[in-house]
Enzyme design. Structure first.
Site, PDB file in Angstrom:
ATOM      1  N   HIS A 275      -5.958 -14.171   0.656  1.00  0.00           N
ATOM      2  CA  HIS A 275      -5.124 -13.105   0.112  1.00  0.00           C
ATOM      3  C   HIS A 275      -5.846 -11.741   0.237  1.00  0.00           C
ATOM      4  O   HIS A 275      -5.705 -10.873  -0.620  1.00  0.00           O
ATOM      5  CB  HIS A 275      -4.810 -13.405  -1.359  1.00  0.00           C
ATOM      6  CG  HIS A 275      -3.387 -13.141  -1.760  1.00  0.00           C
ATOM      7  ND1 HIS A 275      -2.453 -14.133  -1.924  1.00  0.00           N
ATOM      8  CD2 HIS A 275      -2.731 -11.980  -2.044  1.00  0.00           C
ATOM      9  CE1 HIS A 275      -1.298 -13.598  -2.307  1.00  0.00           C
ATOM     10  NE2 HIS A 275      -1.438 -12.292  -2.378  1.00  0.00           N
ATOM     11  N   GLY A 308      -9.268  -9.663   6.331  1.00  0.00           N
ATOM     12  CA  GLY A 308     -10.409  -8.977   6.911  1.00  0.00           C
ATOM     13  C   GLY A 308     -10.250  -8.553   8.360  1.00  0.00           C
ATOM     14  O   GLY A 308     -11.197  -8.031   8.950  1.00  0.00           O
TER      15      GLY A 308
HETATM   16  C1  LIG Z   1      -1.001  -4.764  -1.462  1.00  0.00           C
HETATM   17  C2  LIG Z   1      -0.949  -6.194  -1.017  1.00  0.00           C
HETATM   18  C3  LIG Z   1       0.125  -6.962  -1.411  1.00  0.00           C
HETATM   19  C4  LIG Z   1       0.210  -8.293  -0.979  1.00  0.00           C
HETATM   20  N1  LIG Z   1       1.311  -9.020  -1.305  1.00  0.00           N
HETATM   21  C5  LIG Z   1       1.418 -10.282  -0.854  1.00  0.00           C
HETATM   22  C6  LIG Z   1       2.608 -11.012  -1.097  1.00  0.00           C
HETATM   23  O1  LIG Z   1       3.561 -10.527  -1.686  1.00  0.00           O
HETATM   24  N2  LIG Z   1       2.642 -12.297  -0.647  1.00  0.00           N
HETATM   25  C7  LIG Z   1       1.597 -12.880   0.026  1.00  0.00           C
HETATM   26  O2  LIG Z   1       1.682 -14.032   0.401  1.00  0.00           O
HETATM   27  N3  LIG Z   1       0.489 -12.167   0.293  1.00  0.00           N
HETATM   28  C8  LIG Z   1       0.381 -10.896  -0.110  1.00  0.00           C
HETATM   29  N4  LIG Z   1      -0.736 -10.188   0.189  1.00  0.00           N
HETATM   30  C9  LIG Z   1      -1.803 -10.795   1.008  1.00  0.00           C
HETATM   31  C10 LIG Z   1      -1.552 -10.559   2.489  1.00  0.00           C
HETATM   32  O3  LIG Z   1      -0.434 -11.275   2.930  1.00  0.00           O
HETATM   33  C11 LIG Z   1      -2.755 -10.996   3.335  1.00  0.00           C
HETATM   34  O4  LIG Z   1      -3.108 -12.300   3.020  1.00  0.00           O
HETATM   35  C12 LIG Z   1      -3.955 -10.062   3.154  1.00  0.00           C
HETATM   36  O5  LIG Z   1      -3.569  -8.721   3.050  1.00  0.00           O
HETATM   37  C13 LIG Z   1      -4.905 -10.237   4.329  1.00  0.00           C
HETATM   38  O6  LIG Z   1      -6.055  -9.486   4.163  1.00  0.00           O
HETATM   39  P1  LIG Z   1      -6.306  -8.051   4.858  1.00  0.00           P
HETATM   40  O7  LIG Z   1      -5.508  -7.064   4.051  1.00  0.00           O
HETATM   41  O8  LIG Z   1      -7.761  -7.866   4.725  1.00  0.00           O
HETATM   42  O9  LIG Z   1      -5.822  -8.158   6.275  1.00  0.00           O
HETATM   43  C14 LIG Z   1      -0.827  -8.846  -0.201  1.00  0.00           C
HETATM   44  C15 LIG Z   1      -1.898  -8.059   0.187  1.00  0.00           C
HETATM   45  C16 LIG Z   1      -1.969  -6.727  -0.192  1.00  0.00           C
HETATM   46  C17 LIG Z   1      -3.106  -5.876   0.292  1.00  0.00           C
END
Ligand SMILES: Cc1cc2nc3c(=O)[nH]c(=O)nc-3n(C[C@H](O)[C@H](O)[C@H](O)COP(=O)(O)O)c2cc1C
Length: 384
Positions: A275, A308
Protein backbone atom coordinates in the site's frame (compact mmCIF):
# COMPACT_ATOMS: atom_id res chain seq x y z
CA UNK A 1 11.16 25.11 -11.72
CA UNK A 2 8.98 24.77 -14.84
CA UNK A 3 7.51 21.46 -15.88
CA UNK A 4 9.91 21.15 -18.79
CA UNK A 5 12.81 21.21 -16.34
CA UNK A 6 11.40 18.38 -14.23
CA UNK A 7 13.82 15.54 -14.94
CA UNK A 8 12.45 12.92 -12.58
CA UNK A 9 9.39 11.87 -10.62
CA UNK A 10 11.12 13.38 -7.56
CA UNK A 11 11.29 16.74 -9.34
CA UNK A 12 7.55 16.55 -10.03
CA UNK A 13 6.94 15.69 -6.39
CA UNK A 14 8.90 18.78 -5.32
CA UNK A 15 6.87 20.95 -7.69
CA UNK A 16 3.59 19.47 -6.46
CA UNK A 17 4.67 20.17 -2.88
CA UNK A 18 5.04 23.85 -3.67
CA UNK A 19 1.60 24.12 -5.28
CA UNK A 20 -0.54 22.18 -2.83
CA UNK A 21 -1.47 23.04 0.78
CA UNK A 22 0.43 20.91 3.22
CA UNK A 23 -2.52 18.93 4.60
CA UNK A 24 -3.55 17.86 1.08
CA UNK A 25 0.00 17.12 -0.08
CA UNK A 26 0.69 15.04 3.03
CA UNK A 27 -2.52 13.08 2.56
CA UNK A 28 -1.01 11.57 -0.61
CA UNK A 29 2.71 11.82 0.09
CA UNK A 30 2.62 10.39 3.61
CA UNK A 31 2.97 6.86 4.95
CA UNK A 32 2.32 4.89 8.10
CA UNK A 33 3.85 5.95 11.41
CA UNK A 34 7.52 6.96 11.03
CA UNK A 35 7.29 6.15 7.28
CA UNK A 36 10.15 3.71 7.45
CA UNK A 37 8.38 1.22 5.18
CA UNK A 38 7.65 3.93 2.66
CA UNK A 39 11.32 4.90 2.48
CA UNK A 40 12.39 1.26 2.50
CA UNK A 41 10.32 0.56 -0.63
CA UNK A 42 12.34 3.10 -2.56
CA UNK A 43 15.72 2.35 -1.00
CA UNK A 44 15.37 -1.39 -1.58
CA UNK A 45 14.85 -0.74 -5.30
CA UNK A 46 17.93 1.46 -5.39
CA UNK A 47 20.02 -1.30 -3.83
CA UNK A 48 19.35 -3.70 -6.72
CA UNK A 49 21.97 -3.53 -9.43
CA UNK A 50 21.15 -4.88 -12.88
CA UNK A 51 24.17 -5.71 -15.02
CA UNK A 52 24.07 -4.24 -18.56
CA UNK A 53 24.76 -6.40 -21.60
CA UNK A 54 26.15 -4.68 -24.71
CA UNK A 55 26.53 -5.37 -28.41
CA UNK A 56 22.89 -6.25 -28.79
CA UNK A 57 20.88 -4.47 -31.49
CA UNK A 58 18.49 -2.22 -29.60
CA UNK A 59 17.67 0.17 -32.44
CA UNK A 60 14.02 -0.87 -32.08
CA UNK A 61 12.65 -1.50 -28.62
CA UNK A 62 9.16 -2.79 -27.96
CA UNK A 63 7.75 -2.09 -24.49
CA UNK A 64 4.38 -3.79 -25.00
CA UNK A 65 3.19 -6.19 -22.31
CA UNK A 66 0.26 -8.57 -22.17
CA UNK A 67 -1.75 -9.23 -19.04
CA UNK A 68 -5.25 -10.65 -18.45
CA UNK A 69 -5.80 -11.11 -22.17
CA UNK A 70 -5.09 -7.51 -23.16
CA UNK A 71 -1.96 -5.99 -24.66
CA UNK A 72 -0.82 -2.68 -23.19
CA UNK A 73 1.83 -0.31 -24.55
CA UNK A 74 3.81 -0.38 -21.31
CA UNK A 75 4.34 -2.97 -18.55
CA UNK A 76 2.90 -0.58 -15.97
CA UNK A 77 -0.38 1.06 -15.04
CA UNK A 78 -1.91 3.39 -12.50
CA UNK A 79 -2.58 1.93 -9.02
CA UNK A 80 -5.88 2.72 -7.30
CA UNK A 81 -5.88 5.93 -5.26
CA UNK A 82 -8.75 7.08 -3.08
CA UNK A 83 -9.76 10.71 -2.46
CA UNK A 84 -7.29 12.00 -5.03
CA UNK A 85 -9.39 15.07 -5.75
CA UNK A 86 -8.11 16.44 -2.46
CA UNK A 87 -4.68 16.52 -4.09
CA UNK A 88 -5.81 18.12 -7.33
CA UNK A 89 -9.32 18.64 -8.72
CA UNK A 90 -10.36 16.03 -11.27
CA UNK A 91 -7.12 14.14 -10.71
CA UNK A 92 -8.94 10.80 -11.11
CA UNK A 93 -10.38 11.71 -14.49
CA UNK A 94 -7.11 13.18 -15.69
CA UNK A 95 -5.25 9.97 -14.85
CA UNK A 96 -7.95 7.70 -16.29
CA UNK A 97 -7.90 9.61 -19.59
CA UNK A 98 -4.11 9.66 -19.66
CA UNK A 99 -4.00 5.88 -19.17
CA UNK A 100 -6.43 5.45 -22.06
CA UNK A 101 -4.38 7.72 -24.35
CA UNK A 102 -1.19 5.87 -23.45
CA UNK A 103 -2.86 2.44 -23.55
CA UNK A 104 -1.97 1.35 -20.03
CA UNK A 105 -4.33 0.07 -17.32
CA UNK A 106 -6.01 2.47 -14.92
CA UNK A 107 -7.24 1.01 -11.65
CA UNK A 108 -10.32 2.83 -10.33
CA UNK A 109 -10.38 2.86 -6.52
CA UNK A 110 -13.52 2.03 -4.55
CA UNK A 111 -12.67 5.15 -2.58
CA UNK A 112 -12.08 7.40 -5.61
CA UNK A 113 -13.51 10.90 -5.70
CA UNK A 114 -15.15 10.06 -9.03
CA UNK A 115 -17.74 7.32 -9.52
CA UNK A 116 -16.63 3.97 -10.90
CA UNK A 117 -19.05 4.47 -13.83
CA UNK A 118 -17.46 7.79 -14.83
CA UNK A 119 -14.00 6.29 -14.50
CA UNK A 120 -14.97 3.27 -16.62
CA UNK A 121 -16.07 5.67 -19.31
CA UNK A 122 -12.91 7.79 -19.08
CA UNK A 123 -10.59 4.77 -19.10
CA UNK A 124 -12.65 3.30 -21.95
CA UNK A 125 -11.68 -0.38 -21.91
CA UNK A 126 -8.44 0.18 -19.99
CA UNK A 127 -10.11 0.35 -16.58
CA UNK A 128 -9.74 -2.20 -13.81
CA UNK A 129 -11.82 -1.89 -10.65
CA UNK A 130 -10.40 -2.04 -7.12
CA UNK A 131 -12.76 -3.31 -4.43
CA UNK A 132 -12.66 -2.67 -0.71
CA UNK A 133 -14.65 -5.32 1.15
CA UNK A 134 -17.14 -3.68 3.50
CA UNK A 135 -18.34 -5.10 6.81
CA UNK A 136 -21.79 -4.88 5.26
CA UNK A 137 -22.17 -7.54 2.54
CA UNK A 138 -24.86 -5.51 0.79
CA UNK A 139 -22.41 -2.63 0.30
CA UNK A 140 -19.80 -4.98 -1.18
CA UNK A 141 -22.33 -6.64 -3.46
CA UNK A 142 -23.59 -3.23 -4.56
CA UNK A 143 -20.11 -2.24 -5.71
CA UNK A 144 -19.46 -5.55 -7.47
CA UNK A 145 -22.77 -5.33 -9.33
CA UNK A 146 -22.03 -1.76 -10.38
CA UNK A 147 -18.51 -2.71 -11.53
CA UNK A 148 -19.97 -5.54 -13.58
CA UNK A 149 -22.63 -3.29 -15.13
CA UNK A 150 -19.98 -0.67 -15.93
CA UNK A 151 -18.09 -3.27 -17.98
CA UNK A 152 -14.94 -3.79 -15.91
CA UNK A 153 -13.24 -7.09 -16.79
CA UNK A 154 -10.62 -7.08 -14.05
CA UNK A 155 -11.37 -6.64 -10.35
CA UNK A 156 -8.70 -6.15 -7.73
CA UNK A 157 -9.65 -6.93 -4.14
CA UNK A 158 -7.51 -5.06 -1.63
CA UNK A 159 -6.85 -7.17 1.47
CA UNK A 160 -4.19 -5.22 3.34
CA UNK A 161 -6.49 -2.90 5.27
CA UNK A 162 -7.86 -4.85 8.25
CA UNK A 163 -7.53 -1.48 9.96
CA UNK A 164 -6.81 1.93 8.46
CA UNK A 165 -3.12 2.78 8.64
CA UNK A 166 -1.97 5.31 11.24
CA UNK A 167 -0.49 8.22 9.36
CA UNK A 168 1.34 10.57 11.65
CA UNK A 169 1.25 13.48 9.20
CA UNK A 170 -2.56 13.37 8.95
CA UNK A 171 -2.83 13.41 12.73
CA UNK A 172 -0.47 16.37 12.99
CA UNK A 173 -2.44 18.15 10.26
CA UNK A 174 -5.63 17.40 12.20
CA UNK A 175 -7.33 15.98 9.12
CA UNK A 176 -10.90 15.23 9.97
CA UNK A 177 -14.05 13.85 8.39
CA UNK A 178 -16.07 15.80 7.58
CA UNK A 179 -13.34 18.23 6.62
CA UNK A 180 -13.00 21.23 8.96
CA UNK A 181 -11.62 24.64 8.06
CA UNK A 182 -9.34 25.21 11.05
CA UNK A 183 -7.30 28.44 11.22
CA UNK A 184 -4.20 26.43 10.24
CA UNK A 185 -5.96 25.10 7.14
CA UNK A 186 -7.20 28.60 6.23
CA UNK A 187 -3.61 29.89 6.30
CA UNK A 188 -2.46 27.05 4.05
CA UNK A 189 -5.30 27.77 1.63
CA UNK A 190 -4.37 31.45 1.47
CA UNK A 191 -0.77 30.51 0.70
CA UNK A 192 -1.82 28.29 -2.24
CA UNK A 193 -4.33 30.39 -4.18
CA UNK A 194 -4.29 28.39 -7.44
CA UNK A 195 -5.10 25.16 -5.62
CA UNK A 196 -7.68 26.86 -3.42
CA UNK A 197 -9.56 28.56 -6.25
CA UNK A 198 -9.54 25.49 -8.49
CA UNK A 199 -10.63 23.29 -5.61
CA UNK A 200 -13.37 25.68 -4.59
CA UNK A 201 -14.82 25.55 -8.10
CA UNK A 202 -14.88 21.75 -7.97
CA UNK A 203 -16.43 21.38 -4.52
CA UNK A 204 -15.29 19.47 -1.48
CA UNK A 205 -13.32 16.27 -2.22
CA UNK A 206 -15.38 13.21 -1.45
CA UNK A 207 -15.61 9.44 -1.82
CA UNK A 208 -18.02 9.30 -4.73
CA UNK A 209 -19.04 5.63 -4.85
CA UNK A 210 -20.41 5.77 -1.32
CA UNK A 211 -21.89 9.28 -1.50
CA UNK A 212 -25.33 8.21 -0.26
CA UNK A 213 -24.02 5.91 2.45
CA UNK A 214 -21.62 8.51 3.80
CA UNK A 215 -24.09 11.41 3.73
CA UNK A 216 -24.54 11.24 7.46
CA UNK A 217 -21.01 10.23 8.45
CA UNK A 218 -19.80 12.44 11.27
CA UNK A 219 -16.47 10.79 12.00
CA UNK A 220 -13.63 8.96 10.34
CA UNK A 221 -14.75 5.83 12.20
CA UNK A 222 -18.12 5.99 10.37
CA UNK A 223 -16.34 6.16 7.02
CA UNK A 224 -14.06 3.28 7.93
CA UNK A 225 -16.95 1.06 8.96
CA UNK A 226 -18.61 1.54 5.59
CA UNK A 227 -15.47 1.00 3.52
CA UNK A 228 -13.48 -1.74 5.22
CA UNK A 229 -13.77 -4.53 7.75
CA UNK A 230 -11.37 -6.17 10.19
CA UNK A 231 -13.41 -9.34 9.59
CA UNK A 232 -12.24 -10.03 6.02
CA UNK A 233 -11.05 -13.64 5.66
CA UNK A 234 -10.48 -16.25 2.95
CA UNK A 235 -14.17 -17.18 3.26
CA UNK A 236 -15.37 -13.85 1.85
CA UNK A 237 -12.59 -13.82 -0.70
CA UNK A 238 -13.73 -17.23 -1.97
CA UNK A 239 -17.32 -15.95 -2.17
CA UNK A 240 -16.14 -12.95 -4.17
CA UNK A 241 -14.14 -15.25 -6.46
CA UNK A 242 -17.25 -17.32 -7.13
CA UNK A 243 -19.37 -14.22 -7.65
CA UNK A 244 -17.06 -12.29 -10.05
CA UNK A 245 -16.93 -13.68 -13.58
CA UNK A 246 -14.00 -11.58 -14.73
CA UNK A 247 -10.34 -11.73 -13.78
CA UNK A 248 -9.75 -11.52 -10.05
CA UNK A 249 -6.60 -10.03 -8.58
CA UNK A 250 -5.75 -9.93 -4.87
CA UNK A 251 -3.91 -6.77 -3.85
CA UNK A 252 -1.69 -6.48 -0.79
CA UNK A 253 0.07 -9.85 -0.65
CA UNK A 254 3.45 -10.04 1.13
CA UNK A 255 3.70 -13.65 2.36
CA UNK A 256 4.40 -16.58 -0.01
CA UNK A 257 1.80 -18.80 1.69
CA UNK A 258 -0.89 -16.17 1.20
CA UNK A 259 0.12 -15.99 -2.47
CA UNK A 260 -0.23 -19.76 -2.84
CA UNK A 261 -3.63 -19.62 -1.16
CA UNK A 262 -4.75 -17.01 -3.68
CA UNK A 263 -3.80 -19.43 -6.46
CA UNK A 264 -5.68 -22.30 -4.78
CA UNK A 265 -8.74 -20.12 -4.43
CA UNK A 266 -8.83 -19.47 -8.15
CA UNK A 267 -7.50 -15.91 -8.35
CA UNK A 268 -5.91 -14.86 -11.63
CA UNK A 269 -3.24 -12.64 -10.16
CA UNK A 270 -1.87 -10.91 -7.09
CA UNK A 271 -0.37 -7.54 -6.41
CA UNK A 272 2.65 -7.77 -4.16
CA UNK A 273 1.99 -4.51 -2.37
CA UNK A 274 2.35 -2.81 0.98
CA UNK A 275 0.00 0.00 0.00
CA UNK A 276 2.95 2.29 -0.65
CA UNK A 277 4.03 2.02 2.98
CA UNK A 278 0.73 3.50 4.15
CA UNK A 279 -0.45 0.57 6.24
CA UNK A 280 2.44 -0.61 8.40
CA UNK A 281 5.88 0.83 9.06
CA UNK A 282 7.52 -2.43 10.08
CA UNK A 283 7.06 -4.62 7.01
CA UNK A 284 9.35 -5.57 4.14
CA UNK A 285 9.76 -3.54 0.97
CA UNK A 286 7.70 -5.21 -1.73
CA UNK A 287 10.77 -5.88 -3.85
CA UNK A 288 12.24 -7.75 -0.85
CA UNK A 289 9.07 -9.82 -0.45
CA UNK A 290 8.85 -10.63 -4.17
CA UNK A 291 11.49 -13.36 -4.75
CA UNK A 292 10.02 -15.83 -2.22
CA UNK A 293 6.53 -15.22 -3.52
CA UNK A 294 7.59 -15.76 -7.13
CA UNK A 295 9.35 -18.96 -6.17
CA UNK A 296 6.35 -20.27 -4.23
CA UNK A 297 3.96 -19.51 -7.09
CA UNK A 298 6.23 -20.91 -9.82
CA UNK A 299 4.25 -19.24 -12.59
CA UNK A 300 0.75 -20.14 -11.35
CA UNK A 301 -0.51 -16.55 -11.22
CA UNK A 302 0.19 -13.19 -12.78
CA UNK A 303 2.44 -11.31 -10.39
CA UNK A 304 2.07 -7.55 -10.31
CA UNK A 305 4.14 -5.41 -7.94
CA UNK A 306 3.62 -1.93 -6.57
CA UNK A 307 5.00 0.37 -3.86
CA UNK A 308 8.04 2.50 -4.50
CA UNK A 309 8.11 2.63 -8.31
CA UNK A 310 9.81 5.94 -9.07
CA UNK A 311 12.15 5.07 -11.96
CA UNK A 312 11.75 3.21 -15.23
CA UNK A 313 14.50 0.84 -14.13
CA UNK A 314 12.39 -0.17 -11.10
CA UNK A 315 10.02 -1.90 -13.53
CA UNK A 316 12.95 -4.03 -14.73
CA UNK A 317 14.19 -4.65 -11.20
CA UNK A 318 10.71 -5.99 -10.42
CA UNK A 319 10.81 -8.13 -13.55
CA UNK A 320 14.23 -9.49 -12.59
CA UNK A 321 12.84 -10.67 -9.27
CA UNK A 322 9.63 -12.17 -10.62
CA UNK A 323 6.92 -9.58 -11.38
CA UNK A 324 5.71 -9.30 -14.97
CA UNK A 325 3.82 -6.04 -14.48
CA UNK A 326 3.88 -3.12 -12.05
CA UNK A 327 1.58 -0.36 -10.85
CA UNK A 328 2.69 3.14 -10.00
CA UNK A 329 0.70 4.88 -7.28
CA UNK A 330 2.09 8.26 -6.35
CA UNK A 331 4.40 8.68 -9.37
CA UNK A 332 1.75 9.82 -11.87
CA UNK A 333 -0.28 11.52 -9.12
CA UNK A 334 2.71 13.77 -8.36
CA UNK A 335 2.61 14.72 -12.03
CA UNK A 336 -1.01 15.88 -11.76
CA UNK A 337 -0.15 17.84 -8.62
CA UNK A 338 2.83 19.41 -10.39
CA UNK A 339 0.87 20.59 -13.40
CA UNK A 340 -2.56 19.09 -14.08
CA UNK A 341 -2.90 17.22 -17.38
CA UNK A 342 0.45 18.45 -18.62
CA UNK A 343 2.16 17.37 -15.42
CA UNK A 344 0.59 13.93 -15.61
CA UNK A 345 1.86 13.60 -19.17
CA UNK A 346 5.30 14.67 -18.04
CA UNK A 347 5.30 11.97 -15.35
CA UNK A 348 4.17 9.37 -17.86
CA UNK A 349 6.90 10.43 -20.33
CA UNK A 350 9.55 10.29 -17.63
CA UNK A 351 8.65 6.71 -16.68
CA UNK A 352 8.29 5.63 -20.32
CA UNK A 353 11.57 7.14 -21.47
CA UNK A 354 13.49 5.89 -18.43
CA UNK A 355 12.16 2.39 -19.09
CA UNK A 356 13.07 2.58 -22.77
CA UNK A 357 16.58 3.79 -21.98
CA UNK A 358 17.08 1.10 -19.33
CA UNK A 359 15.95 -1.60 -21.76
CA UNK A 360 18.46 -0.33 -24.32
CA UNK A 361 21.25 -0.18 -21.76
CA UNK A 362 20.48 -3.73 -20.66
CA UNK A 363 20.48 -5.02 -24.23
CA UNK A 364 16.79 -5.91 -24.37
CA UNK A 365 14.71 -5.18 -27.47
CA UNK A 366 11.37 -6.60 -26.40
CA UNK A 367 9.76 -6.52 -22.97
CA UNK A 368 7.21 -9.17 -23.90
CA UNK A 369 9.93 -11.59 -24.98
CA UNK A 370 12.06 -10.85 -21.93
CA UNK A 371 12.70 -13.85 -19.70
CA UNK A 372 13.33 -13.17 -16.04
CA UNK A 373 16.62 -15.03 -16.33
CA UNK A 374 17.86 -12.62 -19.01
CA UNK A 375 18.20 -9.91 -16.40
CA UNK A 376 21.36 -10.22 -14.36
CA UNK A 377 21.10 -9.07 -10.79
CA UNK A 378 24.39 -8.37 -9.09
CA UNK A 379 24.78 -10.32 -5.84
CA UNK A 380 22.32 -13.00 -6.88
CA UNK A 381 19.02 -11.63 -5.60
CA UNK A 382 17.20 -13.13 -8.59
CA UNK A 383 15.93 -16.71 -8.61
CA UNK A 384 16.67 -18.02 -12.06
C1 LIG B 1 -3.27 8.74 -1.43
C2 LIG B 1 -3.33 7.26 -1.65
C3 LIG B 1 -4.56 6.64 -1.64
C4 LIG B 1 -4.64 5.26 -1.88
N1 LIG B 1 -5.87 4.68 -1.94
C5 LIG B 1 -5.95 3.36 -2.22
C6 LIG B 1 -7.23 2.77 -2.39
O1 LIG B 1 -8.26 3.41 -2.32
N2 LIG B 1 -7.25 1.43 -2.64
C7 LIG B 1 -6.11 0.67 -2.73
O2 LIG B 1 -6.19 -0.52 -2.95
N3 LIG B 1 -4.90 1.25 -2.61
C8 LIG B 1 -4.80 2.56 -2.38
N4 LIG B 1 -3.57 3.13 -2.28
C9 LIG B 1 -2.36 2.32 -2.50
C10 LIG B 1 -1.97 2.31 -3.96
O3 LIG B 1 -2.90 1.60 -4.73
C11 LIG B 1 -0.59 1.65 -4.17
O4 LIG B 1 -0.57 0.40 -3.56
C12 LIG B 1 0.55 2.52 -3.64
O5 LIG B 1 0.33 3.88 -3.89
C13 LIG B 1 1.85 2.08 -4.28
O6 LIG B 1 2.93 2.77 -3.76
P1 LIG B 1 3.62 4.04 -4.47
O7 LIG B 1 2.71 5.20 -4.21
O8 LIG B 1 4.92 4.15 -3.78
O9 LIG B 1 3.73 3.71 -5.94
C14 LIG B 1 -3.47 4.51 -2.08
C15 LIG B 1 -2.24 5.15 -2.09
C16 LIG B 1 -2.15 6.52 -1.90
C17 LIG B 1 -0.81 7.20 -1.98
Amino acid sequence: MGLDRAASIDDLRARAKRRIPRFAFDLVDGGAEGERNMRRNIEAFEEIALVPRYMVDVAEIDTKAEIFGQTYDQPFGQAPIGMLNAFWPDADLKLARLCKRENVPYVASSAASTTLEQLAEAADGNGWFQLYVSGDDAVTEGLIARAEAAGYQVMMVTVDVPAAGKRDRDIRNQLSVPFKFTPGVMLQLAANPVWSLTSLRHGRPNIANYADLLKNATSYADVQKTLITPGLTWVQLKRIRDRWKGKLVVKGILHPEDAVRCAELGADGIVVSNHGGRQVAFGPATIEALPDIAEALSGKLEIILDSGIRRGADILRAKALGAGFVLAGRALAYGVGAGGDEGAERAMDILKLELLRALGQLGISSYAALAQSALHVKDGMSRE
